[in-house]
Design an enzyme around this catalytic site. Structure first.
Site, PDB file in Angstrom:
ATOM      1  N   ASN A   9      37.704 -71.398  71.921  1.00  0.00           N
ATOM      2  CA  ASN A   9      38.924 -71.184  72.695  1.00  0.00           C
ATOM      3  C   ASN A   9      40.047 -71.962  72.013  1.00  0.00           C
ATOM      4  O   ASN A   9      40.118 -73.180  72.127  1.00  0.00           O
ATOM      5  CB  ASN A   9      38.702 -71.684  74.133  1.00  0.00           C
ATOM      6  CG  ASN A   9      39.953 -71.604  74.976  1.00  0.00           C
ATOM      7  OD1 ASN A   9      40.976 -71.055  74.552  1.00  0.00           O
ATOM      8  ND2 ASN A   9      39.888 -72.150  76.185  1.00  0.00           N
ATOM      9  N   LYS A  11      43.070 -71.997  72.700  1.00  0.00           N
ATOM     10  CA  LYS A  11      44.135 -72.362  73.654  1.00  0.00           C
ATOM     11  C   LYS A  11      45.493 -72.017  73.043  1.00  0.00           C
ATOM     12  O   LYS A  11      45.590 -71.036  72.298  1.00  0.00           O
ATOM     13  CB  LYS A  11      43.999 -73.836  74.067  1.00  0.00           C
ATOM     14  CG  LYS A  11      42.576 -74.137  74.583  1.00  0.00           C
ATOM     15  CD  LYS A  11      42.429 -75.470  75.247  1.00  0.00           C
ATOM     16  CE  LYS A  11      40.989 -75.646  75.722  1.00  0.00           C
ATOM     17  NZ  LYS A  11      40.781 -76.909  76.428  1.00  0.00           N
ATOM     18  N   HIS A  93      39.377 -70.431  83.688  1.00  0.00           N
ATOM     19  CA  HIS A  93      39.431 -71.707  82.965  1.00  0.00           C
ATOM     20  C   HIS A  93      40.168 -72.741  83.820  1.00  0.00           C
ATOM     21  O   HIS A  93      41.138 -72.413  84.492  1.00  0.00           O
ATOM     22  CB  HIS A  93      40.136 -71.525  81.618  1.00  0.00           C
ATOM     23  CG  HIS A  93      39.937 -72.703  80.711  1.00  0.00           C
ATOM     24  ND1 HIS A  93      40.619 -73.882  80.888  1.00  0.00           N
ATOM     25  CD2 HIS A  93      39.096 -72.907  79.669  1.00  0.00           C
ATOM     26  CE1 HIS A  93      40.216 -74.753  79.970  1.00  0.00           C
ATOM     27  NE2 HIS A  93      39.293 -74.184  79.214  1.00  0.00           N
ATOM     28  N   GLU A  95      42.228 -74.917  83.108  1.00  0.00           N
ATOM     29  CA  GLU A  95      43.668 -75.049  82.827  1.00  0.00           C
ATOM     30  C   GLU A  95      44.455 -73.954  83.554  1.00  0.00           C
ATOM     31  O   GLU A  95      45.579 -74.182  84.005  1.00  0.00           O
ATOM     32  CB  GLU A  95      43.898 -75.030  81.305  1.00  0.00           C
ATOM     33  CG  GLU A  95      43.451 -76.354  80.688  1.00  0.00           C
ATOM     34  CD  GLU A  95      42.973 -76.269  79.253  1.00  0.00           C
ATOM     35  OE1 GLU A  95      43.282 -75.296  78.548  1.00  0.00           O
ATOM     36  OE2 GLU A  95      42.260 -77.211  78.834  1.00  0.00           O
ATOM     37  N   GLU A 162      32.188 -76.021  82.455  1.00  0.00           N
ATOM     38  CA  GLU A 162      33.132 -76.901  81.779  1.00  0.00           C
ATOM     39  C   GLU A 162      33.634 -77.939  82.779  1.00  0.00           C
ATOM     40  O   GLU A 162      34.604 -77.677  83.510  1.00  0.00           O
ATOM     41  CB  GLU A 162      34.328 -76.106  81.248  1.00  0.00           C
ATOM     42  CG  GLU A 162      33.982 -75.093  80.184  1.00  0.00           C
ATOM     43  CD  GLU A 162      35.166 -74.821  79.263  1.00  0.00           C
ATOM     44  OE1 GLU A 162      34.986 -74.914  78.046  1.00  0.00           O
ATOM     45  OE2 GLU A 162      36.272 -74.545  79.762  1.00  0.00           O
ATOM     46  N   GLY A 168      38.679 -82.025  76.587  1.00  0.00           N
ATOM     47  CA  GLY A 168      39.686 -82.712  75.781  1.00  0.00           C
ATOM     48  C   GLY A 168      39.709 -84.214  75.952  1.00  0.00           C
ATOM     49  O   GLY A 168      40.637 -84.875  75.483  1.00  0.00           O
ATOM     50  N   SER A 206      34.545 -81.311  75.263  1.00  0.00           N
ATOM     51  CA  SER A 206      34.368 -82.328  74.208  1.00  0.00           C
ATOM     52  C   SER A 206      33.105 -82.106  73.380  1.00  0.00           C
ATOM     53  O   SER A 206      32.446 -83.064  72.977  1.00  0.00           O
ATOM     54  CB  SER A 206      34.403 -83.733  74.814  1.00  0.00           C
ATOM     55  OG  SER A 206      35.691 -84.013  75.335  1.00  0.00           O
TER      56      SER A 206
HETATM   57  P1  13P Z   1      37.459 -79.225  74.328  1.00  0.00           P
HETATM   58  O1  13P Z   1      36.287 -78.755  73.492  1.00  0.00           O
HETATM   59  O2  13P Z   1      38.686 -79.466  73.496  1.00  0.00           O
HETATM   60  O3  13P Z   1      37.097 -80.369  75.207  1.00  0.00           O
HETATM   61  O4  13P Z   1      37.860 -78.004  75.288  1.00  0.00           O
HETATM   62  C1  13P Z   1      36.870 -77.331  75.988  1.00  0.00           C
HETATM   63  C2  13P Z   1      37.463 -76.133  76.620  1.00  0.00           C
HETATM   64  O5  13P Z   1      38.274 -76.227  77.526  1.00  0.00           O
HETATM   65  C3  13P Z   1      37.057 -74.823  76.111  1.00  0.00           C
HETATM   66  O6  13P Z   1      37.467 -73.794  76.939  1.00  0.00           O
END
Ligand code: 13P
Length: 248
Positions: A9, A11, A93, A95, A162, A168, A206
């Site tokens: 992803n 983003k 997600h 976010e 997740e 992150g 992460s």
């Molecule tokens: P990270 O791997 O940067 O922690 O992000 C995970 C994520 O949100 C994938 O959709």
């Protein structure tokens, strides 16, 4: 047997030239993998990425999509507009839920719209730090899975656990915790009328080449949904290798 999946992803990262360079580098390193490799770039690079991956066997996913068929929804992209450019769509997600107001109901509508269009939803679920600390992980994940599948008929589906606190943050969940939640996800899928053993469950949050082997060694974890490490072709290819080695 469920096909393992490693999905990147990206983003809201990569300028056009960076996206082109990154997808070609990943293609060189990972196209021969025996597992499903999915790249989820920003929507503006979906066409570029899908053309770059033609013939490679690698797949493309969108990071989100709007559930309405068409109309006056400035800034949104309809599921129907993605057909032909990708095979997967991430829905739910954290976010999107946290920053853009995607409620349980909106996530469910997006999921159904994807399935109706023949795209495979990657349903992301996970508790936040407060819920984790309060011991509410199971309740939160069950509710997210159940609510997302309201109105969904059986169909191809991927789930991704997740934990919000792990995204992150550099602080991944333990593989044992992720395995436990993956069994909860499967149970919730079954309660919603799905055949849980046919749905791949991924871990995200992460993930790095230093911790991923521990996740894919778990019996209920079938791969990863990767953020930061998917922006580095070498790291992403290493994760693909690790998932392949665990599966075959
Ligand atoms: P990270 O791997 O940067 O922690 O992000 C995970 C994520 O949100 C994938 O959709």
């Amino acid at each position: 047997m469920r096909r393992p999946i490693v999905a990147g992803n990206w983003k809201m990262n990569t300028l056009r030239g960076e996206a082109e360079e990154l997808v070609l580098a990943i293609r060189d390193l990972a196209a021969a993998a025996p597992i499903e490799v999915v790249i989820c770039p920003p929507n503006v690079w979906l066409d570029l990425v899908s053309r770059s991956l033609e013939g490679s066997g690698m797949k493309v996913g969108a990071q989100d999509a709007y559930w309405k068929e068409q109309g006056a929804f400035t800034g949104e992209v309809a599921v129907s507009q993605l057909v032909g450019m990708c095979e997967y769509v991430i829905v739910g997600h954290s976010e999107r839920r946290r920053l853009f107001g995607d409620t349980h109901e909106i996530v469910a509508r997006k999921l159904v719209a994807c399935m109706d269009a023949g795209l495979i939803p990657i349903l992301a679920v996970g508790e936040d730090a407060g819920e984790h600390a309060a011991g509410r992980t199971e309740e939160v994940v069950r509710r997210q899975v159940g609510a997302a599948l309201v109105g969904a008929a059986q169909g191809p589906l991927v789930a991704a656990y997740e934990p919000v606190w792990a995204i992150g943050s550099g602080e991944a969940a333990s593989p044992e915790h992720a395995q436990w939640v993956a069994t909860i996800v499967r149970d919730a899928l079954e309660n919603a009328g799905f055949e849980p053993q046919s749905v791949p469950v991924l871990y995200g949050g992460s993930v790095t080449p230093g911790n991923f082997a521990g996740f894919v060694a778990q019996p209920d974890i079938d791969g990863g949904l990767i953020g930061g490490a998917s922006l580095d072709a070498q790291q992403f290819a290493t994760l693909v290798e690790q998932a392949s080695a665990a599966a075959y």
